[in-house]
Design a protein around this motif. Sequence first.
Motif, PDB file in Angstrom:
ATOM      1  N   GLN A  69       0.746  -1.181   0.344  1.00  0.00           N
ATOM      2  CA  GLN A  69      -0.142  -0.047  -0.319  1.00  0.00           C
ATOM      3  C   GLN A  69       0.968   1.279  -0.122  1.00  0.00           C
ATOM      4  N   VAL A  71       1.331   5.884  -0.293  1.00  0.00           N
ATOM      5  CA  VAL A  71       0.468   6.647   0.075  1.00  0.00           C
ATOM      6  C   VAL A  71       1.435   8.058  -0.365  1.00  0.00           C
ATOM      7  N   SER A 101      -8.625   6.267  -3.295  1.00  0.00           N
ATOM      8  CA  SER A 101      -7.233   5.141  -3.430  1.00  0.00           C
ATOM      9  C   SER A 101      -8.018   4.430  -5.196  1.00  0.00           C
ATOM     10  N   GLU A 103      -6.319   0.663  -6.890  1.00  0.00           N
ATOM     11  CA  GLU A 103      -5.387  -0.759  -6.429  1.00  0.00           C
ATOM     12  C   GLU A 103      -5.064  -0.501  -8.268  1.00  0.00           C
ATOM     13  N   THR A 113      -2.087  -1.435  -4.330  1.00  0.00           N
ATOM     14  CA  THR A 113      -3.083   0.149  -4.114  1.00  0.00           C
ATOM     15  C   THR A 113      -1.615   1.057  -3.785  1.00  0.00           C
ATOM     16  N   PHE A 115      -2.670   5.405  -2.064  1.00  0.00           N
ATOM     17  CA  PHE A 115      -4.120   6.103  -1.229  1.00  0.00           C
ATOM     18  C   PHE A 115      -3.406   7.664  -1.542  1.00  0.00           C
TER      19      PHE A 115
END
Length: 121
Positions: A69, A71, A101, A103, A113, A115
């Motif tokens: 993930q 960011v 977000s 994917e 992902t 974000f």
Amino acid sequence: MNTVTTMSVLIEAEQPLAMATFWAGVFGVPVNPGSTDASASLVPSAQSVQLVFEKTDEPKIFRNRLRLQLVSEDFDHQLHRLIDLGTEFARPGLESLGIRSVELMDPEGNEFTLFARTRVA
């Protein structure tokens, strides 16, 4: 004291060096100089865990059980940069509770992902 430190994440890949090159572009770090077509890794940074790619001949069949993930404070810029690196969309973006977000997939179809980091006033 029971403490554990994450040193690296091992990812099986059909083309380890190509995958390391892609993820090096994502994180803005170099590929380790000793990397080969059989085993490749990224030079660790403060922004990410070290990624290690090992050669496998087994194809990816299902969704990942472990997913990175990412960011970013500049979601749109990073999304365009990831697309330029060869990322593809896995699923439509979400915007719930004010959190953006999307994917995505790396060149071998591994989902991750992106974000948007929200700023707290």
